[in-house]
Design a protein around this motif. Sequence first.
Motif, mmCIF file in Angstrom:
data_model
loop_
_atom_site.group_PDB
_atom_site.id
_atom_site.type_symbol
_atom_site.label_atom_id
_atom_site.label_comp_id
_atom_site.label_asym_id
_atom_site.label_seq_id
_atom_site.Cartn_x
_atom_site.Cartn_y
_atom_site.Cartn_z
ATOM 1 N N VAL A 21 0.836 -1.198 0.000
ATOM 2 C CA VAL A 21 0.000 0.000 0.000
ATOM 3 C C VAL A 21 0.871 1.249 0.000
ATOM 4 O O VAL A 21 0.656 2.187 -0.774
ATOM 5 C CB VAL A 21 -0.946 -0.001 1.223
ATOM 6 N N GLN A 22 1.893 1.262 0.868
ATOM 7 C CA GLN A 22 2.782 2.420 0.948
ATOM 8 C C GLN A 22 3.511 2.642 -0.375
ATOM 9 O O GLN A 22 3.659 3.781 -0.831
ATOM 10 C CB GLN A 22 3.802 2.216 2.068
ATOM 11 N N GLN A 23 3.946 1.544 -0.974
ATOM 12 C CA GLN A 23 4.695 1.659 -2.223
ATOM 13 C C GLN A 23 3.804 2.149 -3.356
ATOM 14 O O GLN A 23 4.218 2.985 -4.164
ATOM 15 C CB GLN A 23 5.303 0.302 -2.585
ATOM 16 N N SER A 24 2.576 1.646 -3.421
ATOM 17 C CA SER A 24 1.638 2.097 -4.446
ATOM 18 C C SER A 24 1.325 3.570 -4.274
ATOM 19 O O SER A 24 1.245 4.319 -5.258
ATOM 20 C CB SER A 24 0.347 1.276 -4.376
ATOM 21 N N ASN A 25 1.177 4.007 -3.017
ATOM 22 C CA ASN A 25 0.917 5.416 -2.753
ATOM 23 C C ASN A 25 2.106 6.279 -3.164
ATOM 24 O O ASN A 25 1.942 7.352 -3.752
ATOM 25 C CB ASN A 25 0.597 5.633 -1.268
ATOM 26 N N ALA A 26 3.312 5.797 -2.849
ATOM 27 C CA ALA A 26 4.518 6.539 -3.211
ATOM 28 C C ALA A 26 4.645 6.639 -4.726
ATOM 29 O O ALA A 26 5.000 7.691 -5.272
ATOM 30 C CB ALA A 26 5.748 5.863 -2.617
ATOM 31 N N ALA B 23 2.243 6.573 -6.886
ATOM 32 C CA ALA B 23 1.211 7.501 -7.380
ATOM 33 C C ALA B 23 1.678 8.943 -7.232
ATOM 34 O O ALA B 23 1.479 9.770 -8.123
ATOM 35 C CB ALA B 23 -0.094 7.277 -6.617
ATOM 36 N N VAL B 24 2.321 9.241 -6.106
ATOM 37 C CA VAL B 24 2.829 10.598 -5.878
ATOM 38 C C VAL B 24 3.907 10.935 -6.892
ATOM 39 O O VAL B 24 3.921 12.027 -7.472
ATOM 40 C CB VAL B 24 3.384 10.730 -4.442
ATOM 41 N N ILE B 25 4.830 9.992 -7.125
ATOM 42 C CA ILE B 25 5.915 10.216 -8.089
ATOM 43 C C ILE B 25 5.347 10.471 -9.483
ATOM 44 O O ILE B 25 5.748 11.404 -10.179
ATOM 45 C CB ILE B 25 6.862 8.998 -8.118
ATOM 46 N N ILE C 237 5.870 -3.678 -16.951
ATOM 47 C CA ILE C 237 4.633 -4.418 -16.693
ATOM 48 C C ILE C 237 3.834 -3.721 -15.589
ATOM 49 O O ILE C 237 2.607 -3.612 -15.648
ATOM 50 C CB ILE C 237 4.945 -5.873 -16.275
ATOM 51 N N ASP C 238 4.546 -3.227 -14.578
ATOM 52 C CA ASP C 238 3.920 -2.691 -13.373
ATOM 53 C C ASP C 238 4.189 -1.186 -13.250
ATOM 54 O O ASP C 238 5.336 -0.751 -13.344
ATOM 55 C CB ASP C 238 4.522 -3.429 -12.164
ATOM 56 N N PRO C 239 3.159 -0.360 -13.037
ATOM 57 C CA PRO C 239 3.374 1.076 -12.881
ATOM 58 C C PRO C 239 4.238 1.440 -11.680
ATOM 59 O O PRO C 239 4.931 2.461 -11.689
ATOM 60 C CB PRO C 239 1.956 1.646 -12.739
ATOM 61 N N VAL C 240 4.220 0.597 -10.637
ATOM 62 C CA VAL C 240 5.070 0.850 -9.474
ATOM 63 C C VAL C 240 6.540 0.731 -9.852
ATOM 64 O O VAL C 240 7.380 1.520 -9.417
ATOM 65 C CB VAL C 240 4.719 -0.111 -8.313
ATOM 66 N N PHE D 10 11.774 3.214 -11.028
ATOM 67 C CA PHE D 10 12.892 3.452 -11.947
ATOM 68 C C PHE D 10 13.050 4.949 -12.227
ATOM 69 O O PHE D 10 14.169 5.468 -12.262
ATOM 70 C CB PHE D 10 12.684 2.682 -13.252
ATOM 71 N N TYR D 11 11.928 5.634 -12.397
ATOM 72 C CA TYR D 11 11.970 7.077 -12.627
ATOM 73 C C TYR D 11 12.616 7.779 -11.431
ATOM 74 O O TYR D 11 13.491 8.644 -11.601
ATOM 75 C CB TYR D 11 10.550 7.609 -12.848
ATOM 76 N N ALA D 12 12.185 7.410 -10.231
ATOM 77 C CA ALA D 12 12.698 8.055 -9.022
ATOM 78 C C ALA D 12 14.182 7.765 -8.819
ATOM 79 O O ALA D 12 14.963 8.668 -8.499
ATOM 80 C CB ALA D 12 11.899 7.595 -7.804
#
Length: 235
Positions: free
Chosen positions: A32-37, A39-41, A96-99, A104-106
């Motif tokens: 959950v925390q990673q998905s939220n992070a 989304a913010v990025i 495959i995964d948006p997370v 990778f972007y971050a």
Amino acid sequence: QQHNAAQYLGLNPNSENMMNQVDKDLISSALVQQSNAAAVIATTAGGSSNLGNRTIYLGNLHPDSTIEEICNVVRGGILQNVRLISERHVCFITFIDPVSAAQFYAMSALHGLIIHNRKIKVGWGKHSGTLNNNISLAVGNGASRNIYIGGLDKIEDIHFTKDKLKNDFSVFGEIEQINFFEERHCCFVNFTNIANAIKAIDGIKNNTDYARCKINFGKDRCGNMPRQFSLNNSN
């Protein structure tokens, strides 16, 4: 998702006992925390419409840069597609995964990205949309861009070479690289698009030259941990 959560927690995602190292509730919380992070990025850099985007833009590439060189520095998630536009010196990487894409972007923004001794511009590409259900199901069953062909020594009447492998597999789509291990009687064929790898793993069975080979999906090296995670885990 568990692979990403393990990295987020600083664990080795390749460990067979990964789920025994921490409570499952902690894994769920990390997801959950990673998905939220993520989304913010994605939304901070690309706006609200960029939520769930899986495609990263790489610019300022050296004219001689190859897809293989690019894949050598992309880490953190299995790739769906790599599209290099050499004449524009750009490449689009779709995870495959948006997370994984956000991670990778971050990481690239924090640590920089160097390919062919040139600093690469990293941004978001056109929104990838949701992952095709057929590809999602295939990935859940182990699919990747990489195909393993083993048991080449059992086929004495056929001489396998890198050129033969390229000719036989390129009919299914663009190939990123071929790793041929003659002494181990096996090879790995990496496609630029996971859909073509999925097509190839079934289609190559119609080629009688490979009838006695062992053919499976291999590991996409782009799904390995970023170097920074590896360094953290080694401390």
